[in-house]
Design a protein around this motif. Structure first.
Motif, PDB file in Angstrom:
ATOM      1  N   LEU A  44       0.826  -1.207   0.000  1.00  0.00           N
ATOM      2  CA  LEU A  44       0.000   0.000   0.000  1.00  0.00           C
ATOM      3  C   LEU A  44       0.859   1.255   0.000  1.00  0.00           C
ATOM      4  CD1 LEU A  44      -2.717  -1.178   2.532  1.00  0.00           C
ATOM      5  CD2 LEU A  44      -3.032  -0.832   0.075  1.00  0.00           C
ATOM      6  N   GLU A 102       2.235   1.729  -3.551  1.00  0.00           N
ATOM      7  CA  GLU A 102       1.183   2.151  -4.478  1.00  0.00           C
ATOM      8  C   GLU A 102       0.671   3.557  -4.179  1.00  0.00           C
ATOM      9  OE1 GLU A 102      -1.779  -0.884  -4.208  1.00  0.00           O
ATOM     10  OE2 GLU A 102      -0.519  -2.378  -5.198  1.00  0.00           O
ATOM     11  N   ARG A 119      -1.677   4.407  -2.122  1.00  0.00           N
ATOM     12  CA  ARG A 119      -3.132   4.405  -1.967  1.00  0.00           C
ATOM     13  C   ARG A 119      -3.578   5.013  -0.650  1.00  0.00           C
ATOM     14  NH1 ARG A 119      -5.722  -1.182  -4.034  1.00  0.00           N
ATOM     15  NH2 ARG A 119      -5.177  -0.936  -6.209  1.00  0.00           N
ATOM     16  N   ARG A 159      -2.372   8.089   4.068  1.00  0.00           N
ATOM     17  CA  ARG A 159      -1.319   7.626   3.160  1.00  0.00           C
ATOM     18  C   ARG A 159      -0.183   7.084   4.029  1.00  0.00           C
ATOM     19  NH1 ARG A 159      -2.651   8.239  -1.922  1.00  0.00           N
ATOM     20  NH2 ARG A 159      -3.698  10.123  -2.572  1.00  0.00           N
ATOM     21  N   GLN A 174      -9.631  -0.312   2.605  1.00  0.00           N
ATOM     22  CA  GLN A 174      -9.528   0.630   1.498  1.00  0.00           C
ATOM     23  C   GLN A 174     -10.818   0.603   0.697  1.00  0.00           C
ATOM     24  OE1 GLN A 174      -6.495  -0.370  -1.361  1.00  0.00           O
ATOM     25  NE2 GLN A 174      -6.583  -2.506  -0.819  1.00  0.00           N
TER      26      GLN A 174
END
Length: 103
Positions: free
Chosen positions: A9, A12, A14, A31, A69
């Motif tokens: 994560l 990425e 995200r 984040r 998420q």
């Protein structure tokens, strides 16, 4: 397992929601900036009265109880979803208007 998922994560970039077990609270739109050993650096914003505050926190990996998420969101009500012109025909939604040729 959680450690690997957090690394993914983080890479990425995200936004996620994280539950901090020791503080019994959820952080939204977080984040993950960095993971070093068992310390995870998080960045998020909160809205307080008339201002938006940005926070950067370092939490221990063991204090993270859950990570979620958002996969998708759909507006409520009778709203036609937007369809891109380059969307493959097989993935397009069928036309919901009455067909005059069927009468």
């Amino acid at each position: 397992m959680l450690h690997r998922k957090l690394y993914q994560l983080c890479a990425e970039g995200r936004e996620v929601c994280i539950f901090l077990r020791d503080q019994q609270r959820w952080l939204e739109r977080v984040r993950i900036l960095d993971i070093e050993g068992d310390l995870v650096t998080l960045r998020y914003e909160t809205e307080e009265e008339d201002e938006i505050c940005s926070w950067e926190e370092m939490v221990r990996l063991e204090s993270i109880g859950a990570v979620t998420q958002k996969l998708a969101s759909v507006p409520r009500g009778d709203v036609e979803p937007l369809v891109s012109e380059d969307c493959p025909e097989a993935e397009q939604l069928p036309d919901r208007r009455p067909n005059p040729n069927l009468d």
